[in-house]
Design a protein around this motif. Structure first.
Motif, PDB file in Angstrom:
ATOM      1  N   TRP A  32       0.644  -1.219   0.016  1.00  0.00           N
ATOM      2  CA  TRP A  32      -0.194   0.113  -0.087  1.00  0.00           C
ATOM      3  C   TRP A  32       0.742   1.089  -0.003  1.00  0.00           C
ATOM      4  N   LYS A  33       0.661   2.101  -0.897  1.00  0.00           N
ATOM      5  CA  LYS A  33       1.363   3.422  -0.915  1.00  0.00           C
ATOM      6  C   LYS A  33       1.202   4.481   0.323  1.00  0.00           C
ATOM      7  N   SER A  34       1.548   3.861   1.375  1.00  0.00           N
ATOM      8  CA  SER A  34       1.357   4.662   2.665  1.00  0.00           C
ATOM      9  C   SER A  34       2.426   4.410   3.599  1.00  0.00           C
ATOM     10  N   TYR A  57       1.708   3.817   6.482  1.00  0.00           N
ATOM     11  CA  TYR A  57       0.866   2.869   7.427  1.00  0.00           C
ATOM     12  C   TYR A  57       0.331   1.610   6.935  1.00  0.00           C
ATOM     13  N   TRP A  67       3.943  -0.530  -5.973  1.00  0.00           N
ATOM     14  CA  TRP A  67       3.057   0.238  -5.057  1.00  0.00           C
ATOM     15  C   TRP A  67       1.454   0.286  -5.417  1.00  0.00           C
ATOM     16  N   THR A 116      -2.713   1.771  -4.516  1.00  0.00           N
ATOM     17  CA  THR A 116      -3.179   2.856  -3.823  1.00  0.00           C
ATOM     18  C   THR A 116      -4.682   2.452  -3.712  1.00  0.00           C
ATOM     19  N   TRP A 142      -0.849   8.119  15.201  1.00  0.00           N
ATOM     20  CA  TRP A 142      -0.961   8.579  13.770  1.00  0.00           C
ATOM     21  C   TRP A 142      -1.423   9.989  13.610  1.00  0.00           C
ATOM     22  N   ARG A 184       4.344  10.925   6.838  1.00  0.00           N
ATOM     23  CA  ARG A 184       3.797  11.055   5.598  1.00  0.00           C
ATOM     24  C   ARG A 184       4.649  11.936   4.589  1.00  0.00           C
ATOM     25  N   THR A 244       6.639  10.192   1.639  1.00  0.00           N
ATOM     26  CA  THR A 244       6.895  10.874   0.268  1.00  0.00           C
ATOM     27  C   THR A 244       8.175  11.129  -0.390  1.00  0.00           C
TER      28      THR A 244
END
Length: 349
Positions: A163-165, A167, A210, A212, A332, A340, A344
């Protein structure tokens, strides 16, 4: 429709009115995540609620975008009456006054039936889900077995889907690096812990595809683009059922979380929203959701109504709960923006 579910609606409104007495104009806009979970909610909750009350449900979808909720509330143009909010999102919108504090006496639900999940003041716990690691058993008959295998490209070569996160990738990186699950957030709150997590992520960065959107994860697996992938447990089970593929879930360090039914501040149909929360929090609709997608009931009384064949796919069973990573919304909220931004920047390197 069970008598108990109907009674709850009656308690919430003061009367137990039959469905045909509802005004033709009664309606409700409920917003959820789309895909398999919304399709399941439609069958388990939305349609039975309409049959029981005569209140028409109009559906909307979103991707967890808090900004849209904030804009509607601040400009007094709220068009959503009930919002399906998960984990940190639920806490943030509560703290910012974007959703109402729930009057449990008006609901008529027994708050104690929801355990610790009911400590949240702005919503009714709806279903438990988890971000897990999934794989195709036909291609990897022996595993992965632990979250460390996600980070071990020598033991299991091939691309990974994530997951592109930040978390739960940062948490998983620390667990793979030897941090005990119970200590993850204490370590991740330090500069050294953050560096340690990113250093571990560096080891697989070139082997990651990744994604989304939840539907992408099982598709990556089905297409053979990855040997394993992070995924939402319900999506994987649904994809395996639809495709006939032998997709399996590895439950070690599964990132477990709870979703909540909330009422956006300024909902144009507040009374109807309360009726829905009373209905959707009752045991039968929560148990019925598991017929369509294996997301665990939050109401403990619903568990006795769940088909035993579904239990191995639920995130809240004692076996899965014992090895789960339980997300920390307060962490968080405090560190999310900073992490975040760092994530990025790391992706762009």
């Amino acid at each position: 429709m069970t008598a108990s579910a109907l009674a709850l609606i009656g308690i919430a409104t003061g009367t137990l009115a039959p469905a045909q007495s509802a005004f033709a104009g009664d309606q409700l806009t409920i917003t959820s995540w789309g895909g398999a979970v919304q399709a399941g909610l439609r069958k388990a909750a939305f349609e039975p609620f309409t049959r029981a009350t005569g209140i028409k449900v109009t559906e909307a979808e979103y991707s967890g975008d808090i900004a849209k909720v904030r804009t509607m509330v601040e400009t007094k143009t709220v068009s959503w009456d009930v919002l399906d909010a998960s984990g940190t999102t639920a806490v943030v919108i509560c703290n910012q006054g974007l959703v109402e504090t729930i009057d449990w006496k008006k609901l008529g639900l027994d708050r104690t039936k929801f355990g610790d999940a009911a400590n949240y003041d702005c919503g009714v716990p709806s279903y438990g889900s988890a971000t897990v690691v999934a794989y195709d058993k036909d291609k990897l008959p022996n595993g992965p077995k632990t979250i460390a295998d996600l980070f071990d490209t020598k033991k299991i070569p091939g691309k990974r889907g994530l997951w592109k996160s930040p978390y739960p990738n940062l948490e998983w990186a620390l667990i793979a690096d030897g941090v005990e699950t119970k200590d993850v957030y204490k370590i991740l709150a330090t500069r050294e812990g953050v560096e340690r997590a990113f250093k571990r992520l560096d080891t697989i960065k070139n082997d990651v595809i990744w994604w989304t959107a939840g539907a992408q994860a099982p598709q990556l697996l089905a297409d053979g683009q990855v040997v394993m992938t992070a995924a939402f447990n319900g999506r994987i089970v649904d994809a395996a059922k639809e495709s006939g593929r032998r997709f399996e879930i590895m439950w070690d360090a599964a990132n477990a979380g709870m979703s909540y039914w909330t009422i956006p501040t300024g909902s144009p149909h507040r009374d109807e929203a309360y009726k829905f929360l009373a209905f959707a929090g009752s045991p039968q609709p929560q148990a019925d959701l598991t017929h369509y997608i294996p997301y665990a009931p939050a109401n403990k009384d619903a568990m006795t109504l769940v088909d035993p064949a579904v239990l191995p796919y639920l995130s809240t069973t004692p076996e899965h709960d014992a090895i789960a990573l339980h997300g920390s919304p307060p962490f968080w909220i405090e560190y999310g923006d900073e992490l975040r931004q760092r994530f990025t920047a790391w992706l762009a390197k």
